[in-house]
Design an enzyme around this catalytic site. Structure first.
Site, PDB file in Angstrom:
ATOM      1  CG  ASN A  48      23.332  -3.616 -14.122  1.00 27.91           C
ATOM      2  OD1 ASN A  48      23.566  -2.421 -14.325  1.00 27.91           O
ATOM      3  ND2 ASN A  48      23.025  -4.461 -15.092  1.00 27.91           N
ATOM      4  CE  LYS A  67      19.486  -4.293 -15.612  1.00 26.68           C
ATOM      5  NZ  LYS A  67      18.548  -5.233 -16.203  1.00 26.68           N
ATOM      6  CG  HIS A 106      23.772  -6.446 -19.019  1.00 25.59           C
ATOM      7  ND1 HIS A 106      22.554  -6.388 -19.630  1.00 25.59           N
ATOM      8  CD2 HIS A 106      23.529  -6.757 -17.719  1.00 25.59           C
ATOM      9  CE1 HIS A 106      21.607  -6.657 -18.746  1.00 25.59           C
ATOM     10  NE2 HIS A 106      22.173  -6.874 -17.574  1.00 25.59           N
ATOM     11  CD  GLU A 140      19.284  -4.649 -19.689  1.00 26.92           C
ATOM     12  OE1 GLU A 140      19.977  -3.722 -19.231  1.00 26.92           O
ATOM     13  OE2 GLU A 140      18.478  -5.307 -19.001  1.00 26.92           O
ATOM     14  CD  GLU A 153      22.860 -10.484 -15.535  1.00 29.45           C
ATOM     15  OE1 GLU A 153      22.512 -10.118 -14.415  1.00 29.45           O
ATOM     16  OE2 GLU A 153      22.961  -9.702 -16.502  1.00 29.45           O
ATOM     17  N   GLY A 197      14.656  -8.667 -15.580  1.00 30.66           N
ATOM     18  CA  GLY A 197      13.631  -7.631 -15.496  1.00 30.66           C
ATOM     19  C   GLY A 197      12.225  -8.143 -15.760  1.00 30.66           C
ATOM     20  CB  SER A 213      13.847 -11.718 -11.723  1.00 35.55           C
ATOM     21  OG  SER A 213      13.416 -11.047 -12.899  1.00 35.55           O
TER      22      SER A 213
HETATM   23  P1  PGA Z   1      17.142  -7.728 -12.904  1.00 34.59           P
HETATM   24  O1  PGA Z   1      18.440  -7.381 -13.769  1.00 34.59           O
HETATM   25  O2  PGA Z   1      17.620  -8.137 -11.540  1.00 34.59           O
HETATM   26  O3  PGA Z   1      16.331  -6.477 -12.882  1.00 34.59           O
HETATM   27  O4  PGA Z   1      16.441  -8.864 -13.612  1.00 34.59           O
HETATM   28  C1  PGA Z   1      19.622  -8.114 -13.658  1.00 34.59           C
HETATM   29  C2  PGA Z   1      20.627  -7.629 -14.674  1.00 34.59           C
HETATM   30  O5  PGA Z   1      20.231  -7.365 -15.816  1.00 34.59           O
HETATM   31  O6  PGA Z   1      21.834  -7.506 -14.373  1.00 34.59           O
END
Ligand code: PGA
Length: 257
Positions: free
Chosen positions: A11, A13, A101, A103, A173, A179, A219
């Site tokens: 992803n 982003k 997601h 976010e 997630e 993140g 992460s």
């Molecule tokens: P990350 O993001 O691996 O940077 O924690 C995962 C995601 O939000 O899909």
């Protein structure tokens, strides 16, 4: 029990201009051994403007990496300024689309109902939804996180029948792990993914639930992927930060082989 084919999905982003995205796709393609695709599925989910150029790189190289979008609108067309339809994604050969997601839920107010509408529209258009669920830190600390996650699953799959659900991927997630560098332990991730599978078997049937892929995201990186992927209910990863580096992304793919 069906042996599920693993899926490693990156992803990106809101990262990478078209030239940057093409360079990253080319690096991934260069390091991607042809026989990886005999064992697992790999996808990258770049920003909308990068989709077509990234697909072109993989098609030109005949690299078996699918491309997915990060969002979609459920209406087929019309006066929805700023939105992208399933048909538009299908037209450029997107195979997957992330929906729900955290976010998007947290920063853009995406609701369970919208996640459900998007998943249904994607299924009708022949694109596989990657349905994201996951709890906040305060929800985890409250102890009610499994109820919260399974309620998100029920809402996302409302009105979707078993054959359609079978084409979907679920990504667990935990928001506190995204993140932050703070990964869920393999046991924490497995507990949630197992609960999601039980919920899917209650919504559908055992065979459908056993056939569906459940990813972990938050992460995930080359230092922790092998232990997470060793868990019986974790069928792959949705990888943010580490998918922006071709070598890290390839290492995670190799751990999933
Ligand atoms: P990350 O993001 O691996 O940077 O924690 C995962 C995601 O939000 O899909």
């Amino acid at each position: 029990m069906t042996k599920r084919r693993r899926l490693i999905a990156g992803n990106w982003k809101m990262n990478n201009t078209i030239p940057e995205g093409v360079v990253l796709a080319q690096e991934i393609s260069n390091h991607f051994e042809r026989d990886y695709a005999d064992h697992l599925d790999v996808a990258v989910c770049p920003p909308f403007v990068d989709l077509k150029p990234v697909i072109t790189v993989f098609e030109f190289d005949r690299t078996d990496i699918a491309v997915g979008a990060q969002n979609v609108h459920w209406e087929p067309k019309g006066a929805y300024t700023g939105e992208i339809s399933v048909g538009m994604l299908k037209d450029i050969r997107c195979e997957y689309c992330i929906v729900g997601h955290s976010e998007r839920r947290e920063l853009f107010g995406e609701t369970n109902e919208e996640v459900n509408l998007k998943a249904k529209a994607l299924i009708s258009g022949g694109i596989k939804p990657i349905v994201c669920v996951g709890e906040s830190l305060s929800m985890r600390d409250s102890g009610a996180y499994l109820d919260y996650i399974t309620a998100q699953v029920r809402a996302a799959f409302a009105g979707i029948d078993a054959p359609a659900a079978a084409s979907c991927v679920v990504a667990y997630e935990p928001i506190w792990a995204i993140g932050t560098g703070r990964t869920a332990t393999p046991e924490q991730a497995e507990e949630a993914c197992a609960a999601i599978r039980v919920q899917l078997s209650e919504l559908y049937d055992q065979a459908t639930a056993e056939s569906m892929r459940i990813l972990y995201g938050g992460s995930m990186n080359e230092g922790n992927a092998d232990l997470l992927l060793a868990m019986p209910n974790i069928d792959g990863g949705l990888i943010g930060g580490a998918s922006l580096n071709a070598k890290s992304f390839i290492k995670i793919i190799e751990m999933a082989l």
